[in-house]
Design an enzyme around this catalytic site. Sequence first.
Site, PDB file in Angstrom:
ATOM      1  CG  HIS A   1       0.141   6.673   5.655  1.00  0.00           C
ATOM      2  ND1 HIS A   1       1.236   7.306   6.199  1.00  0.00           N
ATOM      3  CD2 HIS A   1       0.522   5.382   5.459  1.00  0.00           C
ATOM      4  CE1 HIS A   1       2.232   6.425   6.327  1.00  0.00           C
ATOM      5  NE2 HIS A   1       1.825   5.253   5.892  1.00  0.00           N
TER       6      HIS A   1
ATOM      7  N   GLY B   1       0.830  -1.197   0.000  1.00  0.00           N
ATOM      8  CA  GLY B   1       0.000   0.000   0.000  1.00  0.00           C
ATOM      9  C   GLY B   1       0.865   1.246   0.000  1.00  0.00           C
TER      10      GLY B   1
ATOM     11  CG  HIS C   1      -0.372   1.153   7.412  1.00  0.00           C
ATOM     12  ND1 HIS C   1       0.589   0.761   8.314  1.00  0.00           N
ATOM     13  CD2 HIS C   1       0.245   2.033   6.570  1.00  0.00           C
ATOM     14  CE1 HIS C   1       1.724   1.387   8.029  1.00  0.00           C
ATOM     15  NE2 HIS C   1       1.546   2.156   6.973  1.00  0.00           N
ATOM     16  CD  GLU C   2      -1.081   2.395   2.872  1.00  0.00           C
ATOM     17  OE1 GLU C   2      -0.745   3.596   2.782  1.00  0.00           O
ATOM     18  OE2 GLU C   2      -0.265   1.491   3.118  1.00  0.00           O
TER      19      GLU C   2
ATOM     20  CD  GLN D   1       3.411   5.718   2.721  1.00  0.00           C
ATOM     21  OE1 GLN D   1       2.423   5.174   2.253  1.00  0.00           O
ATOM     22  NE2 GLN D   1       4.419   5.040   3.244  1.00  0.00           N
TER      23      GLN D   1
ATOM     24  CB  CYS E   1       5.372   2.229   7.346  1.00  0.00           C
ATOM     25  SG  CYS E   1       4.816   3.738   6.550  1.00  0.00           S
ATOM     26  CG  LEU E   2       6.736   1.163   1.200  1.00  0.00           C
ATOM     27  CD1 LEU E   2       6.127   1.443  -0.164  1.00  0.00           C
ATOM     28  CD2 LEU E   2       7.891   0.182   1.090  1.00  0.00           C
TER      29      LEU E   2
END
Length: 194
Positions: A154, A45, A150-151, A50, A108-109
């Site tokens: 964000h 994701g 999670h997304e 991000q 997480c990226l």
Amino acid sequence: MILEIVKYGEPVLRQKGAKIENVTSEIKNLIADMFETMEANHGVGLAAQQIGRALQLTVIDVRAAQKDRPSTLEIDGQPAELDHLMPLVLINPMVKPAAEPVAGSEGCLSFPEIFGEITRPESVDVSALDAKGKPISFRCGGLLARAVQHETDHLNGILFIDRMERKVKAEIQEELDVLQAVTKEKLKKAKTKN
Ligand code: ZN
């Protein structure tokens, strides 16, 4: 185009995303770039924050993880194949819990090499607009439910470390401090260059 992923310490990760009223060609290009960026980084994701944009927009694809960390999907109360929805674009998503919380590992990226256990509802009801601006709704479980939560966090400026138990966060605090310091230093250098 593969975009640079914003790391922990950049203020945009704490910004609430603006609602998207129209899926313009600029948004369509952004969606394509976000998928390319997510795939290049082997993520499941990626949120607009991000890649440095505070928008209510995220892309998700959990199919590659189906064997190790399965996902479930229901549309109109009927089980559906993941292919029916993936690759998934969520614009202005709304998420409601549909089951009890369970613990699971998350990364997480924007936090390379950092992982921690997070407790979240095992399944959720989601409503959003898709890549064409059409309303969609579904219930999902497993990894997909985790990724959606999670997304969506964000998009509201919330990070997975905010959801960690104090004890779990304490274990990675040093790594977090280092990452934040490196990001701030990079930002400072970029500023003096301009
Ligand atoms: Zn993330």
